[in-house]
Scaffold this motif. Sequence first.
Motif, PDB file in Angstrom:
ATOM      1  N   GLY A   1     -15.356  -6.201  52.643  1.00  0.00           N
ATOM      2  CA  GLY A   1     -16.460  -7.106  53.050  1.00  0.00           C
ATOM      3  C   GLY A   1     -17.312  -7.650  51.657  1.00  0.00           C
ATOM      4  O   GLY A   1     -17.818  -6.475  51.156  1.00  0.00           O
ATOM      5  N   GLU A   2     -16.776  -8.515  51.015  1.00  0.00           N
ATOM      6  CA  GLU A   2     -17.302  -8.943  49.812  1.00  0.00           C
ATOM      7  C   GLU A   2     -18.542 -10.092  50.058  1.00  0.00           C
ATOM      8  O   GLU A   2     -18.358 -10.802  51.072  1.00  0.00           O
ATOM      9  CB  GLU A   2     -16.330  -9.560  49.078  1.00  0.00           C
ATOM     10  N   THR A   3     -19.486 -10.038  49.265  1.00  0.00           N
ATOM     11  CA  THR A   3     -20.566 -10.731  49.383  1.00  0.00           C
ATOM     12  C   THR A   3     -20.852 -11.685  48.100  1.00  0.00           C
ATOM     13  O   THR A   3     -20.594 -11.235  47.133  1.00  0.00           O
ATOM     14  CB  THR A   3     -22.013 -10.031  49.645  1.00  0.00           C
ATOM     15  N   TYR A   4     -21.014 -12.914  48.324  1.00  0.00           N
ATOM     16  CA  TYR A   4     -21.151 -14.093  47.430  1.00  0.00           C
ATOM     17  C   TYR A   4     -22.561 -14.770  47.637  1.00  0.00           C
ATOM     18  O   TYR A   4     -22.949 -14.604  48.728  1.00  0.00           O
ATOM     19  CB  TYR A   4     -19.915 -15.041  47.309  1.00  0.00           C
ATOM     20  N   LYS A   5     -22.838 -15.593  46.782  1.00  0.00           N
ATOM     21  CA  LYS A   5     -24.004 -16.355  46.993  1.00  0.00           C
ATOM     22  C   LYS A   5     -24.178 -17.329  47.910  1.00  0.00           C
ATOM     23  O   LYS A   5     -24.990 -17.103  48.938  1.00  0.00           O
ATOM     24  CB  LYS A   5     -24.192 -17.219  45.707  1.00  0.00           C
ATOM     25  N   ASN A   6     -22.708 -17.809  48.626  1.00  0.00           N
ATOM     26  CA  ASN A   6     -22.719 -18.728  49.826  1.00  0.00           C
ATOM     27  C   ASN A   6     -22.162 -18.236  50.695  1.00  0.00           C
ATOM     28  O   ASN A   6     -21.713 -18.876  51.805  1.00  0.00           O
ATOM     29  CB  ASN A   6     -22.227 -20.147  49.215  1.00  0.00           C
ATOM     30  N   ALA A   7     -21.503 -16.994  50.790  1.00  0.00           N
ATOM     31  CA  ALA A   7     -20.519 -16.394  51.853  1.00  0.00           C
ATOM     32  C   ALA A   7     -20.241 -15.013  51.874  1.00  0.00           C
ATOM     33  O   ALA A   7     -20.663 -14.258  51.024  1.00  0.00           O
ATOM     34  CB  ALA A   7     -19.164 -16.982  51.432  1.00  0.00           C
ATOM     35  N   VAL A   8     -19.973 -14.468  52.957  1.00  0.00           N
ATOM     36  CA  VAL A   8     -19.610 -12.941  53.195  1.00  0.00           C
ATOM     37  C   VAL A   8     -18.215 -13.293  53.691  1.00  0.00           C
ATOM     38  O   VAL A   8     -17.773 -13.780  54.405  1.00  0.00           O
ATOM     39  CB  VAL A   8     -20.464 -12.421  54.279  1.00  0.00           C
ATOM     40  N   LYS A   9     -17.362 -12.813  52.723  1.00  0.00           N
ATOM     41  CA  LYS A   9     -15.962 -12.660  53.004  1.00  0.00           C
ATOM     42  C   LYS A   9     -15.275 -11.527  53.436  1.00  0.00           C
ATOM     43  O   LYS A   9     -15.323 -10.368  52.874  1.00  0.00           O
ATOM     44  CB  LYS A   9     -15.119 -13.215  51.585  1.00  0.00           C
TER      45      LYS A   9
END
Length: 132
Positions: A66-74
């Motif tokens: 579960g990775e978090t980025y500025k515009n998404a949770v992947k």
Amino acid sequence: MSTSDAGAKSPSQLIDERIASLGDWRGATLAKLRALIHEAEPEVVEEWKWRGVPTWYVHGGIVCTGETYKNAVKTTFAKGASLDDPKGLFNSSLDGNVRRAIDFHEGGEIDEVAFKALVKAAAAANLGGKRR
């Protein structure tokens, strides 16, 4: 990262802290996905890998991260390319031979039934395809 590397905090505590630190839709989304993973596979083990990536294991293999980025949770499924995805949830990392991912965006809906089915299929894949 082992517990001792993280100041004696458990992986679950570190994931809790990540969710709280986000303080926006990404934290809420990651928390929801985490709950769905636990509902789908109650035996799941949480780990904190690669300098801060929540990772869920079942049957000795990675189910997803579960990775978090500025515009998404992947959520990246380690063996995603081998999983049936009848609802077409996979929308990222589609060119790889092994992994597949789902990018969740702000305001997007989570198909809870289909997501839990993918988690269950990934756990089964860790058993060599055998169903429990």
